[in-house]
Design a protein around this motif. Sequence first.
Motif, PDB file in Angstrom:
ATOM      1  N   LYS A  86     -10.031   4.814   0.350  1.00 33.22           N
ATOM      2  CA  LYS A  86      -9.649   5.180  -1.020  1.00 33.22           C
ATOM      3  C   LYS A  86      -8.351   4.485  -1.429  1.00 33.22           C
ATOM      4  CE  LYS A  86     -11.882   9.716  -1.118  1.00 33.22           C
ATOM      5  NZ  LYS A  86     -11.673  11.189  -1.132  1.00 33.22           N
ATOM      6  N   LYS A  87      -7.417   4.454  -0.491  1.00 32.76           N
ATOM      7  CA  LYS A  87      -6.127   3.793  -0.753  1.00 32.76           C
ATOM      8  C   LYS A  87      -6.346   2.304  -1.012  1.00 32.76           C
ATOM      9  CE  LYS A  87      -1.556   3.093   1.312  1.00 32.76           C
ATOM     10  NZ  LYS A  87      -0.735   3.276   2.533  1.00 32.76           N
ATOM     11  N   LEU A  88      -7.259   1.702  -0.228  1.00 28.84           N
ATOM     12  CA  LEU A  88      -7.550   0.264  -0.378  1.00 28.84           C
ATOM     13  C   LEU A  88      -8.187  -0.042  -1.731  1.00 28.84           C
ATOM     14  CD1 LEU A  88      -7.081  -2.065   1.595  1.00 28.84           C
ATOM     15  CD2 LEU A  88      -9.473  -1.902   2.256  1.00 28.84           C
ATOM     16  N   ASP A  89      -9.061   0.856  -2.186  1.00 27.21           N
ATOM     17  CA  ASP A  89      -9.724   0.654  -3.487  1.00 27.21           C
ATOM     18  C   ASP A  89      -8.742   0.695  -4.649  1.00 27.21           C
ATOM     19  OD1 ASP A  89     -12.169   0.331  -2.335  1.00 27.21           O
ATOM     20  OD2 ASP A  89     -12.779   2.441  -2.529  1.00 27.21           O
ATOM     21  N   LYS A  90      -7.675   1.478  -4.472  1.00 29.14           N
ATOM     22  CA  LYS A  90      -6.698   1.650  -5.563  1.00 29.14           C
ATOM     23  C   LYS A  90      -5.684   0.512  -5.648  1.00 29.14           C
ATOM     24  CE  LYS A  90      -6.885   6.707  -5.645  1.00 29.14           C
ATOM     25  NZ  LYS A  90      -6.135   7.949  -5.384  1.00 29.14           N
ATOM     26  N   ILE A  91      -5.629  -0.310  -4.597  1.00 28.55           N
ATOM     27  CA  ILE A  91      -4.643  -1.401  -4.593  1.00 28.55           C
ATOM     28  C   ILE A  91      -4.979  -2.416  -5.692  1.00 28.55           C
ATOM     29  CG2 ILE A  91      -3.801  -3.415  -3.315  1.00 28.55           C
ATOM     30  CD1 ILE A  91      -3.986  -1.792  -0.761  1.00 28.55           C
ATOM     31  N   GLU A 129      -1.492  -6.772   4.656  1.00 27.56           N
ATOM     32  CA  GLU A 129      -1.618  -5.316   4.629  1.00 27.56           C
ATOM     33  C   GLU A 129      -3.086  -4.896   4.491  1.00 27.56           C
ATOM     34  OE1 GLU A 129       0.862  -3.732   1.574  1.00 27.56           O
ATOM     35  OE2 GLU A 129       2.704  -4.612   2.386  1.00 27.56           O
ATOM     36  N   GLN A 169       0.444  -8.981   0.835  1.00 29.30           N
ATOM     37  CA  GLN A 169      -0.575  -7.994   0.474  1.00 29.30           C
ATOM     38  C   GLN A 169      -1.853  -8.217   1.279  1.00 29.30           C
ATOM     39  OE1 GLN A 169      -2.806  -8.085  -3.324  1.00 29.30           O
ATOM     40  NE2 GLN A 169      -1.801  -6.135  -3.783  1.00 29.30           N
ATOM     41  N   SER A 224      -9.657   8.144   3.921  1.00 33.49           N
ATOM     42  CA  SER A 224      -8.384   8.104   3.174  1.00 33.49           C
ATOM     43  C   SER A 224      -7.895   6.662   3.013  1.00 33.49           C
ATOM     44  CB  SER A 224      -7.345   8.937   3.922  1.00 33.49           C
ATOM     45  OG  SER A 224      -6.095   8.858   3.275  1.00 33.49           O
ATOM     46  N   LEU A 225      -8.021   5.870   4.083  1.00 31.05           N
ATOM     47  CA  LEU A 225      -7.587   4.470   4.011  1.00 31.05           C
ATOM     48  C   LEU A 225      -8.455   3.658   3.044  1.00 31.05           C
ATOM     49  CD1 LEU A 225      -6.823   3.687   7.769  1.00 31.05           C
ATOM     50  CD2 LEU A 225      -5.187   3.595   5.879  1.00 31.05           C
ATOM     51  N   SER A 261      -5.325  -2.736   7.133  1.00 29.44           N
ATOM     52  CA  SER A 261      -6.028  -1.506   6.736  1.00 29.44           C
ATOM     53  C   SER A 261      -7.508  -1.600   7.072  1.00 29.44           C
ATOM     54  CB  SER A 261      -5.846  -1.251   5.237  1.00 29.44           C
ATOM     55  OG  SER A 261      -4.487  -1.015   4.926  1.00 29.44           O
TER      56      SER A 261
END
Length: 637
Positions: A295-300, A269, A266, A292-293, A273
Amino acid sequence: MLNIHNLSVSFGGEYLFEEISFRLNGGDRAGLIGKNGAGKSTLLKLLTKDMAYDTGTIAIEKDIKIGFLRQDIDFVLGRTVLEEAYQAFEEIKGLELRLDEINHQLVERTDYESEGYNQLIIDLSDVTHHYEILGGYNYQGETEKILQGLGFKREDFNKKTDTFSGGWRMRIELAKLLLQSNDVLLLDEPTNHLDIESIIWLETFLKNYAGAVVIVSHDKMFLDNVTNRTIEISLGRIYDYNKPYSQYLVLRNEMKQQQLSAQKNQEKEIKQSERLIEKFRAKSTKASMAQSLMKKLDKIERIEVDEDDNSVMNLRFPISVTPGKVVTEIEGLSKSYGDKHVLQGIDLLIERDSKTAFVGQNGQGKSTLAKIMVGEIEHEGRLKLGHNVQIGYFAQNQAEYLDGSKTVHDTMLDAANEKNRSKVRDILGSFLFRGEEVDKFVKVLSGGERNRLALAKMLLQPFNVLVMDEPTNHLDIKSKNVLKQALQNFEGTLILVSHDRDFLQGLTNKVYEFKDRKIREYLGDVDYYLEQRKVEDFRAIEKKTQVLKTTEKPKGGQQNFQNQKKIKSLKNKLSSCESNISTLEKEIAAIDHDMLMDYDATIAKANFFEAYQKKKTDLEALMKKWEKLTTDLENES
């Protein structure tokens, strides 16, 4: 059966455990593990409502009966072993009183045709039926069976409980729990005061137990043989798996390795990112991709690796002065308690820097010889300590000598001298008593914490010979390993009484086996001893003994009832006489010791010589009485 949901408990603003949840079902035999002070005993007290929790719920099904074996127990003085064990049958004993009352009324009344008399007949039938359903005609035999399984002999049954040590009283309390019809058994360190034979018996009992069992124990083999589930309390969290202890450790380690691997992947990854975000955010054409990346990172959801509580005590036994080559020389030593000969004609030489293990079944004299060597009990025969010998002694029940009304800090200060008083806090810190923990009262400490405190106290007195009797009782597995390491590094003479093979391995170079009032020497470590005995462990020796007992032919020539009754009466009188002799011998020995230390102050007490002489006269009379009782018993047998 029992459901725990989001349970939290805190002390002094710090959580012992927080929002833990688990369910206990019938047939579960759960080992509750964790380091000393993690909250194991506290959790058991919460389940029995002995303590209150901060938040969460404990839901228990209706009519569920919970039995709890506490580490600290109180006994009503004056009861015999059987009388105390019968307290397990409160309802049956109540029905017996009711039956006696009804029968008494039936004998006294003559109005046979009256409604009241008829009602007594109905009551007698109802109570008798209820008594039979509850096992009223079987409970006495069941009680004797359980007591014998836990190591009591028939001649012990009518002895007063206050003549037994704390360990044997704990066995009586365990017997009461096993005799009750409990749906859930909570057992806090049940094997601490049991010999291996009794542990094997308890294992069989618990494996066949229909209800749920929660066991706090640091005995790895016992947990592996009994449990089918492990619940670990660590750093305020719990880890719960349907595996016995050793399998759980393997599984827990595998899961931690998987967590580490997943966390590492993780992190790769996330770093990839982050590099792309830095690369794209500077370009207007790629800005939306960067957003977009991000936002995706914050949700991990970040993967966390379970933490382990690796805090352990720091233990090192220093040497005082170098003693002479011979530490202890024993010739023709014997010890008896009345007609019970524990040791007979013992010859033993302990040399400087030797590492010796005393092994054998309970009651064979291991602890007795250890106490004789440190001058705690009287004996017959010759015992001579060598030049400059200074003994440090850790008794099997060492923690019981601590004053519960004192704090941890005050306990150490009272044992310190002017030279080491300033080191008290440092010593406590090395035994994991830090910050506000030193102000805790001894009475609130767990069994393991008390043992740690007792070990810490030992470091305040100089010694070059260390005698330790079952020192691992109550210690968690990590603390056991620390103690073992400290003993391996100890440069003095070591005498160790233990039945724990794992602990003894690599610690000693000589083994003495105690059996049938004698000792036998094995010039090697515990593995060599077991190899010579052609067994894998101490349990195998116990099982061999059990097989021999069951294959022995029964003795012939049964005495008639009156003769048996007379023998029983003589044995009871003899037991009482032996107990009184032992008490007087200790009192006289204590006075002799006081006179030796400060003669003038001792004899200055009012009526000193009259009281002292009376004790000696009483002892002489008791010895004559004992001789007569012994002769009478031999004639009747």
